[in-house]
Design a protein around this motif. Sequence first.
Motif, PDB file in Angstrom:
ATOM      1  N   ARG A 177      28.835  -7.572  -9.132  1.00 53.73           N
ATOM      2  CA  ARG A 177      30.037  -6.687  -8.835  1.00 53.73           C
ATOM      3  C   ARG A 177      30.481  -5.882 -10.372  1.00 53.73           C
ATOM      4  O   ARG A 177      31.192  -4.755 -10.599  1.00 53.73           O
ATOM      5  CB  ARG A 177      31.898  -6.973  -9.292  1.00 53.73           C
ATOM      6  N   ARG A 178      30.188  -6.056 -11.342  1.00 56.26           N
ATOM      7  CA  ARG A 178      30.064  -5.186 -12.982  1.00 56.26           C
ATOM      8  C   ARG A 178      29.425  -4.335 -13.011  1.00 56.26           C
ATOM      9  O   ARG A 178      29.418  -2.997 -13.757  1.00 56.26           O
ATOM     10  CB  ARG A 178      29.641  -6.413 -14.000  1.00 56.26           C
ATOM     11  N   ARG A 179      28.339  -4.559 -11.840  1.00 56.77           N
ATOM     12  CA  ARG A 179      27.672  -3.209 -11.706  1.00 56.77           C
ATOM     13  C   ARG A 179      27.341  -2.848 -10.756  1.00 56.77           C
ATOM     14  O   ARG A 179      27.185  -1.578 -10.293  1.00 56.77           O
ATOM     15  CB  ARG A 179      25.718  -3.738 -11.308  1.00 56.77           C
ATOM     16  N   TRP A 180      29.406  -2.558 -10.091  1.00 53.82           N
ATOM     17  CA  TRP A 180      29.466  -2.440  -8.494  1.00 53.82           C
ATOM     18  C   TRP A 180      29.398  -0.196  -8.925  1.00 53.82           C
ATOM     19  O   TRP A 180      28.921   0.376  -8.202  1.00 53.82           O
ATOM     20  CB  TRP A 180      30.528  -2.427  -7.895  1.00 53.82           C
ATOM     21  N   GLY A 181      30.366   0.456 -10.085  1.00 51.81           N
ATOM     22  CA  GLY A 181      30.423   1.588 -10.446  1.00 51.81           C
ATOM     23  C   GLY A 181      29.052   2.292  -9.941  1.00 51.81           C
ATOM     24  O   GLY A 181      29.146   3.388  -9.951  1.00 51.81           O
ATOM     25  N   ALA A 182      28.204   1.624 -11.236  1.00 52.92           N
ATOM     26  CA  ALA A 182      26.623   2.296 -10.842  1.00 52.92           C
ATOM     27  C   ALA A 182      25.882   1.759  -9.862  1.00 52.92           C
ATOM     28  O   ALA A 182      25.787   3.309  -9.385  1.00 52.92           O
ATOM     29  CB  ALA A 182      26.342   1.383 -12.386  1.00 52.92           C
ATOM     30  N   ARG A 183      25.811   1.003  -9.319  1.00 51.44           N
ATOM     31  CA  ARG A 183      25.386   1.468  -7.988  1.00 51.44           C
ATOM     32  C   ARG A 183      26.080   1.774  -6.589  1.00 51.44           C
ATOM     33  O   ARG A 183      25.191   2.979  -6.349  1.00 51.44           O
ATOM     34  CB  ARG A 183      25.328  -0.632  -6.959  1.00 51.44           C
ATOM     35  N   LEU A 184      27.559   2.141  -6.854  1.00 52.93           N
ATOM     36  CA  LEU A 184      27.987   3.455  -5.759  1.00 52.93           C
ATOM     37  C   LEU A 184      27.519   4.908  -6.325  1.00 52.93           C
ATOM     38  O   LEU A 184      27.316   5.333  -5.422  1.00 52.93           O
ATOM     39  CB  LEU A 184      29.154   3.625  -5.710  1.00 52.93           C
ATOM     40  N   ASP A 185      27.304   5.256  -8.025  1.00 55.89           N
ATOM     41  CA  ASP A 185      27.043   6.119  -8.255  1.00 55.89           C
ATOM     42  C   ASP A 185      25.733   6.549  -7.590  1.00 55.89           C
ATOM     43  O   ASP A 185      25.843   7.548  -7.324  1.00 55.89           O
ATOM     44  CB  ASP A 185      27.133   6.245 -10.034  1.00 55.89           C
ATOM     45  N   ARG A 186      24.466   5.508  -7.924  1.00 54.86           N
ATOM     46  CA  ARG A 186      23.704   6.142  -7.185  1.00 54.86           C
ATOM     47  C   ARG A 186      23.480   6.030  -5.794  1.00 54.86           C
ATOM     48  O   ARG A 186      22.645   7.308  -4.868  1.00 54.86           O
ATOM     49  CB  ARG A 186      22.568   4.611  -7.415  1.00 54.86           C
ATOM     50  N   GLU A 187      23.874   4.963  -5.370  1.00 53.82           N
ATOM     51  CA  GLU A 187      24.080   5.632  -3.348  1.00 53.82           C
ATOM     52  C   GLU A 187      24.444   6.780  -3.183  1.00 53.82           C
ATOM     53  O   GLU A 187      24.241   7.173  -1.652  1.00 53.82           O
ATOM     54  CB  GLU A 187      24.345   4.055  -3.141  1.00 53.82           C
ATOM     55  N   LEU A 188      25.756   6.868  -3.456  1.00 54.83           N
ATOM     56  CA  LEU A 188      26.414   8.214  -3.438  1.00 54.83           C
ATOM     57  C   LEU A 188      26.074   9.484  -3.336  1.00 54.83           C
ATOM     58  O   LEU A 188      25.554  10.493  -2.667  1.00 54.83           O
ATOM     59  CB  LEU A 188      27.976   7.690  -3.527  1.00 54.83           C
ATOM     60  N   THR A 189      25.831   9.326  -4.914  1.00 56.82           N
ATOM     61  CA  THR A 189      25.286  10.701  -4.889  1.00 56.82           C
ATOM     62  C   THR A 189      24.278  10.886  -5.944  1.00 56.82           C
ATOM     63  O   THR A 189      23.481  12.441  -6.213  1.00 56.82           O
ATOM     64  CB  THR A 189      26.086  11.176  -6.129  1.00 56.82           C
ATOM     65  N   GLY A 190      23.237   9.458  -6.200  1.00 58.28           N
ATOM     66  CA  GLY A 190      21.866   9.868  -6.488  1.00 58.28           C
ATOM     67  C   GLY A 190      22.029   9.598  -8.560  1.00 58.28           C
ATOM     68  O   GLY A 190      21.651  10.484  -8.610  1.00 58.28           O
ATOM     69  N   GLY A 191      23.046   8.907  -8.742  1.00 62.60           N
ATOM     70  CA  GLY A 191      23.456   9.700  -9.673  1.00 62.60           C
ATOM     71  C   GLY A 191      24.405  10.458 -11.149  1.00 62.60           C
ATOM     72  O   GLY A 191      23.851  10.823 -12.083  1.00 62.60           O
ATOM     73  N   ARG A 192      24.648  11.578 -10.242  1.00 64.27           N
ATOM     74  CA  ARG A 192      25.254  12.401 -10.202  1.00 64.27           C
ATOM     75  C   ARG A 192      27.240  12.726 -10.727  1.00 64.27           C
ATOM     76  O   ARG A 192      27.690  13.065 -11.127  1.00 64.27           O
ATOM     77  CB  ARG A 192      25.541  13.743  -9.332  1.00 64.27           C
ATOM     78  N   LEU A 193      27.673  11.078 -10.471  1.00 60.85           N
ATOM     79  CA  LEU A 193      28.661  10.777 -11.170  1.00 60.85           C
ATOM     80  C   LEU A 193      28.637  10.994 -13.002  1.00 60.85           C
ATOM     81  O   LEU A 193      27.866  10.765 -13.265  1.00 60.85           O
ATOM     82  CB  LEU A 193      28.898   9.983 -10.905  1.00 60.85           C
ATOM     83  N   SER A 194      30.133  11.895 -13.336  1.00 57.13           N
ATOM     84  CA  SER A 194      30.197  11.637 -14.606  1.00 57.13           C
ATOM     85  C   SER A 194      30.529  10.522 -14.990  1.00 57.13           C
ATOM     86  O   SER A 194      30.528   9.469 -13.837  1.00 57.13           O
ATOM     87  CB  SER A 194      31.770  12.441 -15.090  1.00 57.13           C
ATOM     88  N   PRO A 195      29.745   9.752 -16.222  1.00 52.04           N
ATOM     89  CA  PRO A 195      29.361   8.783 -16.344  1.00 52.04           C
ATOM     90  C   PRO A 195      31.041   7.731 -16.689  1.00 52.04           C
ATOM     91  O   PRO A 195      31.655   6.788 -16.918  1.00 52.04           O
ATOM     92  CB  PRO A 195      29.078   8.541 -18.603  1.00 52.04           C
ATOM     93  N   PHE A 196      31.857   9.230 -17.222  1.00 53.81           N
ATOM     94  CA  PHE A 196      33.449   8.309 -17.491  1.00 53.81           C
ATOM     95  C   PHE A 196      34.212   8.288 -15.574  1.00 53.81           C
ATOM     96  O   PHE A 196      34.988   7.665 -15.322  1.00 53.81           O
ATOM     97  CB  PHE A 196      34.324   9.922 -17.012  1.00 53.81           C
ATOM     98  N   ASP A 197      33.469   9.669 -14.331  1.00 51.87           N
ATOM     99  CA  ASP A 197      34.225   8.231 -13.497  1.00 51.87           C
ATOM    100  C   ASP A 197      33.421   6.687 -13.337  1.00 51.87           C
ATOM    101  O   ASP A 197      34.452   6.117 -12.400  1.00 51.87           O
ATOM    102  CB  ASP A 197      33.881   9.181 -12.837  1.00 51.87           C
ATOM    103  N   VAL A 198      32.540   6.505 -13.591  1.00 49.27           N
ATOM    104  CA  VAL A 198      31.808   5.281 -12.751  1.00 49.27           C
ATOM    105  C   VAL A 198      32.395   4.941 -14.055  1.00 49.27           C
ATOM    106  O   VAL A 198      32.636   3.641 -13.323  1.00 49.27           O
ATOM    107  CB  VAL A 198      29.878   5.509 -13.414  1.00 49.27           C
ATOM    108  N   ALA A 199      32.472   5.242 -15.322  1.00 50.50           N
ATOM    109  CA  ALA A 199      33.182   4.120 -16.422  1.00 50.50           C
ATOM    110  C   ALA A 199      34.372   3.478 -15.239  1.00 50.50           C
ATOM    111  O   ALA A 199      35.201   2.340 -15.940  1.00 50.50           O
ATOM    112  CB  ALA A 199      33.518   3.958 -17.376  1.00 50.50           C
ATOM    113  N   GLN A 200      34.901   4.631 -14.885  1.00 50.25           N
ATOM    114  CA  GLN A 200      36.655   4.334 -14.322  1.00 50.25           C
ATOM    115  C   GLN A 200      36.735   3.471 -12.924  1.00 50.25           C
ATOM    116  O   GLN A 200      37.230   2.716 -12.977  1.00 50.25           O
ATOM    117  CB  GLN A 200      37.565   5.250 -13.927  1.00 50.25           C
ATOM    118  N   ILE A 201      35.452   3.729 -12.269  1.00 50.52           N
ATOM    119  CA  ILE A 201      35.420   3.069 -10.908  1.00 50.52           C
ATOM    120  C   ILE A 201      34.919   1.454 -11.227  1.00 50.52           C
ATOM    121  O   ILE A 201      35.615   1.098 -10.436  1.00 50.52           O
ATOM    122  CB  ILE A 201      33.910   3.644 -10.135  1.00 50.52           C
ATOM    123  N   GLN A 202      34.376   0.964 -12.162  1.00 52.30           N
ATOM    124  CA  GLN A 202      33.819  -0.145 -12.622  1.00 52.30           C
ATOM    125  C   GLN A 202      35.169  -0.936 -13.267  1.00 52.30           C
ATOM    126  O   GLN A 202      35.048  -1.960 -13.003  1.00 52.30           O
ATOM    127  CB  GLN A 202      32.825   0.070 -13.671  1.00 52.30           C
TER     128      GLN A 202
END
Length: 182
Positions: free
Chosen positions: A125-150
């Motif tokens: 669970r502690r890596r879901w934000g980064a994993r969703l970023d990779r799976e949904l966008t190929g890593g194009r979400l902003s770092p801020f958005d990834v941090a907020q999701i996490q």
Amino acid sequence: WDDDGSGVRGNLEAVVRALLTEGALRSVLVSRRSAFRRPFDWLAATLRATGVEVPDPLDALELMRTLGQAPFEWPAPDGYPVARERWVGHVQPRWALAADFARAEGPAWKHDASDLAVLVLGAPRRRWGARLDRELTGGRLSPFDVAQIQAHVDALGPAMPALAALGEAVELALSCPSYQIA
């Protein structure tokens, strides 16, 4: 290419070198990242990234109407606009659709909430934000958005069932500002 005496007229090698400089490529990437996704692009990206299918063409048509971009409903000859201003005011339907999608609610979705588990398969669970970023966008979400999701996933705590937590994380990812940018 030009008439200033630089000698590049007709010189394809010089043209290609100019187009492929680091600065030129960065400017293309920056300008491309600023294009607000039209509703069709948002829906197609979501379905493609998750592997979810819309079961019936009429359901897909209704989804596009809900999002404000039903096929063939913009007056000719120019088609639907690309301008950000046209689509920015239509994010609320995306948020509602993202919520329905993440929970597999509504007649249009041909999946169960458990089908989305593949997006975070094997990740703690502690890596879901980064994993969703990779799976949904190929890593194009902003770092801020990834941090907020996490941060949201972390705040839910381990007592919340994994599928419920994942549904909320997917909903946030599909609704966050950087997911709206193509």
